[in-house]
Write an enzyme that holds these catalytic residues in place. Structure first.
Site, PDB file in Angstrom:
ATOM      1  N   GLU A 130      -7.041  -0.827 -15.404  1.00 49.27           N
ATOM      2  CA  GLU A 130      -7.591  -1.182 -14.085  1.00 49.27           C
ATOM      3  C   GLU A 130      -8.266   0.047 -13.440  1.00 49.27           C
ATOM      4  O   GLU A 130      -9.364  -0.040 -12.908  1.00 49.27           O
ATOM      5  CB  GLU A 130      -6.432  -1.675 -13.215  1.00 49.27           C
ATOM      6  CG  GLU A 130      -6.814  -2.214 -11.894  1.00 49.27           C
ATOM      7  CD  GLU A 130      -7.018  -3.720 -11.894  1.00 49.27           C
ATOM      8  OE1 GLU A 130      -6.367  -4.441 -12.665  1.00 49.27           O
ATOM      9  OE2 GLU A 130      -7.858  -4.157 -11.104  1.00 49.27           O
ATOM     10  N   HIS A 152       0.828  -1.219   0.000  1.00 51.55           N
ATOM     11  CA  HIS A 152       0.000   0.000   0.000  1.00 51.55           C
ATOM     12  C   HIS A 152       0.858   1.263   0.000  1.00 51.55           C
ATOM     13  O   HIS A 152       0.447   2.299   0.519  1.00 51.55           O
ATOM     14  CB  HIS A 152      -0.989  -0.006   1.175  1.00 51.55           C
ATOM     15  CG  HIS A 152      -2.083  -1.017   0.993  1.00 51.55           C
ATOM     16  ND1 HIS A 152      -3.202  -0.780   0.238  1.00 51.55           N
ATOM     17  CD2 HIS A 152      -2.198  -2.300   1.445  1.00 51.55           C
ATOM     18  CE1 HIS A 152      -3.975  -1.865   0.239  1.00 51.55           C
ATOM     19  NE2 HIS A 152      -3.379  -2.803   0.957  1.00 51.55           N
ATOM     20  N   TYR A 211     -10.365  -1.184  -0.681  1.00 54.71           N
ATOM     21  CA  TYR A 211      -9.085  -0.737  -1.237  1.00 54.71           C
ATOM     22  C   TYR A 211      -9.184   0.750  -1.606  1.00 54.71           C
ATOM     23  O   TYR A 211      -8.342   1.560  -1.195  1.00 54.71           O
ATOM     24  CB  TYR A 211      -8.743  -1.577  -2.481  1.00 54.71           C
ATOM     25  CG  TYR A 211      -7.402  -1.235  -3.087  1.00 54.71           C
ATOM     26  CD1 TYR A 211      -6.262  -1.952  -2.755  1.00 54.71           C
ATOM     27  CD2 TYR A 211      -7.271  -0.182  -3.986  1.00 54.71           C
ATOM     28  CE1 TYR A 211      -5.029  -1.642  -3.301  1.00 54.71           C
ATOM     29  CE2 TYR A 211      -6.047   0.141  -4.540  1.00 54.71           C
ATOM     30  CZ  TYR A 211      -4.932  -0.601  -4.195  1.00 54.71           C
ATOM     31  OH  TYR A 211      -3.717  -0.279  -4.744  1.00 54.71           O
ATOM     32  N   ASP A 233       2.539   1.906  -3.139  1.00 55.44           N
ATOM     33  CA  ASP A 233       2.726   2.277  -4.560  1.00 55.44           C
ATOM     34  C   ASP A 233       1.878   3.476  -4.968  1.00 55.44           C
ATOM     35  O   ASP A 233       2.363   4.401  -5.604  1.00 55.44           O
ATOM     36  CB  ASP A 233       2.542   1.075  -5.513  1.00 55.44           C
ATOM     37  CG  ASP A 233       1.184   0.411  -5.481  1.00 55.44           C
ATOM     38  OD1 ASP A 233       0.365   0.725  -4.591  1.00 55.44           O
ATOM     39  OD2 ASP A 233       0.928  -0.445  -6.362  1.00 55.44           O
ATOM     40  N   ASP A 289       1.852  -3.946  -9.472  1.00 52.76           N
ATOM     41  CA  ASP A 289       1.585  -5.267 -10.051  1.00 52.76           C
ATOM     42  C   ASP A 289       1.977  -5.312 -11.522  1.00 52.76           C
ATOM     43  O   ASP A 289       2.678  -6.232 -11.966  1.00 52.76           O
ATOM     44  CB  ASP A 289       0.099  -5.630  -9.903  1.00 52.76           C
ATOM     45  CG  ASP A 289      -0.346  -5.601  -8.455  1.00 52.76           C
ATOM     46  OD1 ASP A 289       0.526  -5.545  -7.571  1.00 52.76           O
ATOM     47  OD2 ASP A 289      -1.561  -5.629  -8.215  1.00 52.76           O
ATOM     48  N   SER A 298      -3.731 -11.943 -10.518  1.00 57.17           N
ATOM     49  CA  SER A 298      -4.243 -12.587 -11.725  1.00 57.17           C
ATOM     50  C   SER A 298      -4.801 -11.529 -12.681  1.00 57.17           C
ATOM     51  O   SER A 298      -4.659 -11.662 -13.897  1.00 57.17           O
ATOM     52  CB  SER A 298      -5.297 -13.636 -11.381  1.00 57.17           C
ATOM     53  OG  SER A 298      -6.286 -13.095 -10.551  1.00 57.17           O
ATOM     54  N   SER A 299      -5.395 -10.464 -12.162  1.00 57.37           N
ATOM     55  CA  SER A 299      -5.983  -9.465 -13.066  1.00 57.37           C
ATOM     56  C   SER A 299      -4.895  -8.679 -13.808  1.00 57.37           C
ATOM     57  O   SER A 299      -4.976  -8.500 -15.023  1.00 57.37           O
ATOM     58  CB  SER A 299      -6.926  -8.530 -12.326  1.00 57.37           C
ATOM     59  OG  SER A 299      -6.327  -8.047 -11.158  1.00 57.37           O
ATOM     60  N   GLY A 356      -8.252 -14.272  -7.224  1.00 56.88           N
ATOM     61  CA  GLY A 356      -8.663 -13.580  -6.005  1.00 56.88           C
ATOM     62  C   GLY A 356      -7.767 -13.876  -4.819  1.00 56.88           C
ATOM     63  O   GLY A 356      -8.144 -13.660  -3.679  1.00 56.88           O
TER      64      GLY A 356
END
Ligand code: GLA
Length: 386
Positions: free
Chosen positions: A161, A36, A223, A38, A173, A128-129, A123
């Site tokens: 995103e 948390h 988030y 970035d 990510d 993965s996203s 998840g």
């Protein structure tokens, strides 16, 4: 992964009478420390995993995007006619968001038939996203010959995103997935995007990921709430120091001025971010000096800060990490990724890995009622064509 099987599946879905499709791969990532930070312009230290998302892709002459996945039955067809629209909460929003970003940059789009296949647990906080976004970005870049550089492709992944999916994530990510290298961590300054690949000489130790199997509800607002809380802290602290982001404030300066933030929750969020930045710098130094013990202690402190100040761990992650701390041969353990469920990451001595998996696994099940899964991580290369 045997990509011949995926090609056969592609041929069954889209026909085998045309040219051979191309195969691309983008990994997942695990973050070793720097959570948390970035989206606050801070430091992170992630690495790319050897599992990830494969994309089998071929241009079609129909001006249509066709999406299929080997993971579940859902498919979609989107006619290339203006900017794509969001598809509920479906996974195709990740590639569609990337396509929209290319179009916004004036790239002339073509139709493609695509088969995605992922082996990252969904998840679980292993990105993965972002892996789907980056495999799409790298494939479209190559097949459309756009000449867009890697950093810009990473920004495209993040923008997909933020703007299409609606999750206000930072760049960690997509950066780890775009720039990762086998057996190295990426020490990244998220404000300047300067980075250093630091070899992971772990000697007799290994990185072990434990999936709590408590699913995260990421876009589920918590988030974005943290992102907002950090913005509030920044606004207040700017009264004493004009700065672009929270990470521009040192711990000493924060200690001096933190009382300006009346709301205790907001104050704790800022405290986490600023203290976590220091931990990343110390941890990277420790690793360079082969001091894994210090690295592990900083991981443990990071977890406590995410638990007490940032409040993103939760019962399952706290349980699995606290159980890990009790095992001999564990130098450090913490939650990884956004939190609210998902995975922990631990540094475990090779000869204790079996004991770690069986003891932590059994205690975690007894306490939480859930079954954890464990992966001994192998650190792979970033996204590219196979
Ligand atoms: C998610 C986001 C990242 C980062 C982490 C927390 O993985 O996608 O940008 O903020 O959470 O460190």
């Amino acid at each position: 992964m045997n990509t011949d099987n995926l090609k056969e599946q592609f041929h069954r879905i889209y026909g085998s009478d045309k040219v051979e499709p191309d195969v691309f791969f983008a990994p997942g990532r695990v973050n070793l420390i720097g959570e948390h930070t970035d989206y606050n312009g801070g430091y992170v230290f992630p690495c790319a995993l050897s599992f990830g998302t494969y994309l089998i892709i071929r241009h079609n002459d129909d001006s249509v995007f066709r999406f299929a996945t080997s993971n579940f039955p859902y498919t979609a067809e989107v006619v290339l006619n203006g900017m794509p629209e969001k598809h509920g909460n479906e996974w195709v929003n990740y590639p569609l968001g990337v396509i929209a970003q290319f179009m916004q940059r004036g790239i002339t789009m073509k139709g493609f038939d695509m088969l995605f296949s992922g082996n990252i647990p969904n998840g679980a906080g292993l990105s993965s996203s972002a892996s789907i976004e980056m495999v799409t970005a790298v494939a479209l870049d190559e097949l459309l010959k756009t000449g867009i550089n890697r950093i810009e492709l990473i920004k495209i992944g993040r923008a997909a995103e933020n703007e299409f999916v609606g999750m206000n994530c930072g760049i960690m990510d997509q950066f780890a997935i775009g720039m990762g290298m086998a057996n190295a961590g990426l020490a990244l300054n998220c404000r300047t995007l300067e980075f250093q690949r630091v070899p992971l000489h772990l000697g007799e130790y290994a990185i072990v990921i434990a999936n709590t199997n408590k699913r995260r509800e990421l876009a589920g607002s918590k988030y974005n709430e943290r992102v907002q809380e950090c913005a509030s802290a920044l606004e207040i602290l700017r009264k004493v120091k004009p700065m672009v982001d929270l990470s521009a404030m040192s711990m000493d300066e924060f200690d001096q001025h933190s009382s300006l933030i009346e709301d205790e929750t907001i104050r704790k969020r800022a405290h986490h971010v600023i203290s976590e930045n220091n931990r990343v710098l110390l941890a990277v130094d420790a690793l360079i000096n082969n001091d894994l013990v210090t690295f592990g202690k900083l991981m443990n402190q990071s977890h406590l800060s995410l638990k007490d100040d940032y409040e993103v761990t939760g019962f399952e992650l706290d349980t699995i990490v606290q159980e890990a701390w009790k095992i001999e041969g564990v130098v450090g353990s913490r939650m990884t990724g956004a939190g609210f469920g998902g995975c922990s990451v631990s540094i475990v001595r090779h000869d204790k890995i079996d004991d770690f998996i069986s003891t932590v696994g059994a205690n975690y099940s007894r306490i939480s009622g859930l079954t954890a899964e464990f992966y001994v991580a192998s650190i792979g290369d970033g996204a590219g064509k196979l």
